[in-house]
Scaffold this active site. Structure first.
Site, PDB file in Angstrom:
ATOM      1  N   ASP A  80       0.811  -1.144  -0.063  1.00  0.00           N
ATOM      2  CA  ASP A  80       0.000  -0.069  -0.070  1.00  0.00           C
ATOM      3  C   ASP A  80       0.770   1.350  -0.022  1.00  0.00           C
ATOM      4  O   ASP A  80       1.997   1.261   0.075  1.00  0.00           O
ATOM      5  CB  ASP A  80      -0.889  -0.054   1.168  1.00  0.00           C
ATOM      6  CG  ASP A  80      -2.207   0.866   1.163  1.00  0.00           C
ATOM      7  OD1 ASP A  80      -2.297   1.665   0.229  1.00  0.00           O
ATOM      8  OD2 ASP A  80      -2.812   1.017   2.197  1.00  0.00           O
ATOM      9  N   LYS A  81       0.202   2.442  -0.258  1.00  0.00           N
ATOM     10  CA  LYS A  81       0.861   3.729  -0.168  1.00  0.00           C
ATOM     11  C   LYS A  81      -0.036   4.528   0.729  1.00  0.00           C
ATOM     12  O   LYS A  81      -1.213   4.240   0.610  1.00  0.00           O
ATOM     13  CB  LYS A  81       1.113   4.081  -1.588  1.00  0.00           C
ATOM     14  CG  LYS A  81       1.253   5.448  -2.191  1.00  0.00           C
ATOM     15  CD  LYS A  81       0.488   6.738  -1.901  1.00  0.00           C
ATOM     16  CE  LYS A  81      -0.789   7.102  -1.822  1.00  0.00           C
ATOM     17  NZ  LYS A  81      -1.259   8.701  -2.063  1.00  0.00           N
ATOM     18  N   HIS A  82       0.744   5.235   1.486  1.00  0.00           N
ATOM     19  CA  HIS A  82      -0.345   6.430   2.334  1.00  0.00           C
ATOM     20  C   HIS A  82       0.389   7.795   2.109  1.00  0.00           C
ATOM     21  O   HIS A  82       1.519   7.750   2.310  1.00  0.00           O
ATOM     22  CB  HIS A  82      -0.237   5.955   3.864  1.00  0.00           C
ATOM     23  CG  HIS A  82      -0.992   6.590   4.624  1.00  0.00           C
ATOM     24  ND1 HIS A  82      -2.421   6.523   4.689  1.00  0.00           N
ATOM     25  CD2 HIS A  82      -0.797   7.717   5.540  1.00  0.00           C
ATOM     26  CE1 HIS A  82      -2.854   7.428   5.543  1.00  0.00           C
ATOM     27  NE2 HIS A  82      -1.973   8.128   5.941  1.00  0.00           N
ATOM     28  N   SER A  83      -0.689   8.545   1.956  1.00  0.00           N
ATOM     29  CA  SER A  83      -0.077   9.981   1.956  1.00  0.00           C
ATOM     30  C   SER A  83      -0.666  10.803   3.108  1.00  0.00           C
ATOM     31  O   SER A  83      -1.603  10.699   3.695  1.00  0.00           O
ATOM     32  CB  SER A  83      -0.774  10.794   0.766  1.00  0.00           C
ATOM     33  OG  SER A  83      -0.753  12.031   0.763  1.00  0.00           O
ATOM     34  N   THR A 120      -9.299  10.701  -0.448  1.00  0.00           N
ATOM     35  CA  THR A 120      -9.469   9.809  -1.502  1.00  0.00           C
ATOM     36  C   THR A 120     -10.919   9.120  -1.448  1.00  0.00           C
ATOM     37  O   THR A 120     -11.598   8.756  -2.901  1.00  0.00           O
ATOM     38  CB  THR A 120      -8.586   8.546  -1.325  1.00  0.00           C
ATOM     39  OG1 THR A 120      -7.361   9.185  -1.454  1.00  0.00           O
ATOM     40  CG2 THR A 120      -8.565   7.477  -2.370  1.00  0.00           C
ATOM     41  N   ARG A 168      -8.658  13.586  19.441  1.00  0.00           N
ATOM     42  CA  ARG A 168      -7.744  14.662  19.292  1.00  0.00           C
ATOM     43  C   ARG A 168      -8.237  15.846  18.680  1.00  0.00           C
ATOM     44  O   ARG A 168      -7.527  16.831  18.738  1.00  0.00           O
ATOM     45  CB  ARG A 168      -6.641  13.817  18.535  1.00  0.00           C
ATOM     46  CG  ARG A 168      -5.709  12.773  19.573  1.00  0.00           C
ATOM     47  CD  ARG A 168      -4.997  11.891  18.597  1.00  0.00           C
ATOM     48  NE  ARG A 168      -3.770  12.648  17.673  1.00  0.00           N
ATOM     49  CZ  ARG A 168      -3.726  12.134  16.482  1.00  0.00           C
ATOM     50  NH1 ARG A 168      -4.184  10.985  15.956  1.00  0.00           N
ATOM     51  NH2 ARG A 168      -2.712  12.806  15.803  1.00  0.00           N
ATOM     52  N   SER A 183      -1.308   6.361  14.925  1.00  0.00           N
ATOM     53  CA  SER A 183      -2.985   6.454  14.317  1.00  0.00           C
ATOM     54  C   SER A 183      -2.594   5.953  12.567  1.00  0.00           C
ATOM     55  O   SER A 183      -3.366   4.969  12.339  1.00  0.00           O
ATOM     56  CB  SER A 183      -3.264   7.877  13.998  1.00  0.00           C
ATOM     57  OG  SER A 183      -4.352   8.207  13.250  1.00  0.00           O
ATOM     58  N   LYS A 187      -3.433   1.624  11.372  1.00  0.00           N
ATOM     59  CA  LYS A 187      -4.378   1.549  10.308  1.00  0.00           C
ATOM     60  C   LYS A 187      -3.754   0.660   9.094  1.00  0.00           C
ATOM     61  O   LYS A 187      -4.387  -0.322   8.448  1.00  0.00           O
ATOM     62  CB  LYS A 187      -4.950   2.653   9.943  1.00  0.00           C
ATOM     63  CG  LYS A 187      -6.120   3.092  10.979  1.00  0.00           C
ATOM     64  CD  LYS A 187      -6.788   4.555  10.471  1.00  0.00           C
ATOM     65  CE  LYS A 187      -5.938   5.612  10.727  1.00  0.00           C
ATOM     66  NZ  LYS A 187      -6.372   7.009  10.769  1.00  0.00           N
ATOM     67  N   LYS A 188      -2.468   0.908   8.920  1.00  0.00           N
ATOM     68  CA  LYS A 188      -1.936   0.306   7.795  1.00  0.00           C
ATOM     69  C   LYS A 188      -1.472  -1.083   8.092  1.00  0.00           C
ATOM     70  O   LYS A 188      -1.196  -2.050   7.059  1.00  0.00           O
ATOM     71  CB  LYS A 188      -0.525   1.296   7.350  1.00  0.00           C
ATOM     72  CG  LYS A 188      -0.968   2.377   6.801  1.00  0.00           C
ATOM     73  CD  LYS A 188      -1.520   2.497   5.486  1.00  0.00           C
ATOM     74  CE  LYS A 188      -3.013   2.942   5.236  1.00  0.00           C
ATOM     75  NZ  LYS A 188      -3.509   2.847   4.022  1.00  0.00           N
TER      76      LYS A 188
HETATM   77  N1  URA Z   1      -4.098  10.832   9.445  1.00  0.00           N
HETATM   78  C1  URA Z   1      -4.338   9.775  10.396  1.00  0.00           C
HETATM   79  O1  URA Z   1      -4.680   8.649  10.171  1.00  0.00           O
HETATM   80  N2  URA Z   1      -4.086  10.053  11.612  1.00  0.00           N
HETATM   81  C2  URA Z   1      -3.536  11.075  12.287  1.00  0.00           C
HETATM   82  O2  URA Z   1      -3.230  10.982  13.126  1.00  0.00           O
HETATM   83  C3  URA Z   1      -2.916  12.332  11.028  1.00  0.00           C
HETATM   84  C4  URA Z   1      -3.310  11.846   9.772  1.00  0.00           C
END
Ligand code: URA
Length: 427
Positions: A80-83, A120, A168, A183, A187-188
């Site tokens: 995967d890629k996460h931005s 997205t 938060r 965070s 998830k990743k």
């Molecule tokens: N994106 C996230 O999923 N979590 C954060 O804390 C900041 C950006």
């Protein structure tokens, strides 16, 4: 374990043990620790930071709060890629099908707009019928069928982050490197990945305004990914102007399709290919970056990436042939001549939100038809009256944001120094 002692320890700058973090996060996820104690700990972490060990423990226990994907042991890399988010960032729409064409599987769990940045899922929902609320079984089925999926987090994936992120957001504790790391990475990691690339953006349209902050976040994300057994790298990329020409929802889908047809703007393609090459190399699909870029380019030149995109959209109930909403257009003329000297990309994002393309409050329904097309880039020589950007909105809404857009796109006497799009790699 008394939660007050744990808060007190972090308040007094003492590192927390793995058992303390486990007890606190587990208790919070179960509802045994109330929001006010979690807020106090989040603020203590925000103020005093965490060591790499603590950040890894926090990530691990957030991950343990929910389910995670397990994939068959069949040798297929899951990647995967996460931005970290930006304006006009549509690379996920291109990369998921491009990587799937290379034989990798991409179980991409994505997000909605955050702050001024687009999301997205919001963009893809401009495609009539497209579903972003797949169950874990549906995610597995779509990946098995098409090699890629782009969907939202299900309720059972990292519930601790769902609760903590919302907290938060209202306690001024979002911009904390350990909290962001835990965070994002929890998830990743719940996706059950073999390789991950992070696009950590810096600049006026990014979460991290400076290169130094972006680098620190990239280092924390990469170190945490590696500790958890995922081949992780990051690119530091410039977000001082929108990526590509389009920013919005339907307009970004259109630009993504054009890019998959081989007509993508140079900056979007550079960023997409470089990010894709990172995962092809770290998943050992390619032996080096140049070979990986060639492989990825071939997925576009052959038309396969576009086919793969269409298959993914159809598998998620979307109808690519149905007309997508596009608002009427008007141009934003430059009030003066000079050089395009600075773009406040965050302000552009706010203008798009004001046009209905993003949310002011969580419950807002989006107007997917609105957006912007940048007709000029940083450093361009500009004549007075030249169109700087095209606005996609009704004349009344366009009039309302015109002033904000002119404030965001600044023309001055001197040309700016424009840095490279990809500043560095962390890995
Ligand atoms: N994106 C996230 O999923 N979590 C954060 O804390 C900041 C950006």
């Amino acid at each position: 374990m008394n939660p007050v002692w744990i808060i007190q320890k972090k308040r007094d700058r003492e590192p927390l043990t793995d058992a303390e973090i486990a007890a606190f996060i587990g208790g919070y996820a179960r509802g045994a620790i109330p929001d006010y104690q979690m807020s106090a700990l989040a603020m203590a972490i925000y103020l005093n930071g965490m060591t790499a060990d603590e950040t890894a423990s926090l990530t691990d226990h957030m991950l343990a709060s929910g389910a995670r994907f397990e994939w068959p042991d069949d040798g297929v890399p899951r990647v995967d890629k996460h931005s970290t988010g930006g304006i006009g960032d549509k690379t996920s729409l291109l990369l998921a099908p491009m990587l799937a064409c290379c034989g990798l599987e991409v179980p991409m769990i994505s997000g909605r707009g955050l702050g001024a940045t687009g999301g997205t899922l919001d963009k893809l929902e401009a495609i009539p019928g497209f579903r972003t609320n797949l169950t874990m079984d549906e995610v597995r089925a779509v990946v098995a069928r098409t090699g890629c999926v782009i969907t939202g987090a299900t309720a059972d994936l990292v519930p601790a982050d769902r609760k903590l992120y919302a907290l938060r957001d209202v306690t001024a504790t979002v911009p904390s490197i350990p909290l962001i790391t835990a965070s994002i990475m929890s998830k990743k990691l719940a996706e059950g990945l073999d390789a991950l690339v992070l696009d950590v953006k810096f600049g006026t349209g990014a979460f991290m305004k400076t290169e130094a902050d972006a680098r620190a976040l990239a280092q924390s994300l990469v170190a945490t990914g590696k500790r958890m057994g995922v081949a992780t790298t990051a690119l530091l990329t410039d977000m001082n102007q929108p990526l590509g020409r389009m920013a919005g929802n339907a307009v970004e889908v259109d630009e993504s399709i054009a890019a998959l047809q081989g007509n993508g703007p140079a900056d979007l393609m550079e960023c997409t290919l470089a990010l894709g090459a990172e995962v092809l190399v770290s998943s050992k699909h390619s032996t080096n970056g140049a070979e990986a870029i060639q492989t990825l380019q071939q997925t576009i030149d052959s038309g396969k990436a576009l086919e793969q995109f269409a298959e993914m959209i159809a598998a998620q109930n979307g109808d690519l042939n149905a007309p997508r909403p596009i608002a009427p257009t008007s141009d934003l003329a430059s009030p003066r001549s000079g050089y395009l000297a600075r773009i406040d990309a965050e302000l552009l994002g706010k203008a798009i939100i004001a046009m209905g393309g993003g949310r002011q409050v969580l419950s807002d329904a989006l107007d997917h038809s609105t957006g912007l097309e940048m007709l000029t880039r940083l450093g361009d020589k500009i004549d007075a009256g030249q169109p700087l950007a095209r606005i996609f909105a009704t004349p009344m809404i366009a009039e309302r944001v015109r002033h904000t857009l002119l404030e965001a796109i600044q023309v001055a006497d001197e040309p700016p120094t424009v840095g490279p799009l990809i500043l560095d790699r962390v890995g």
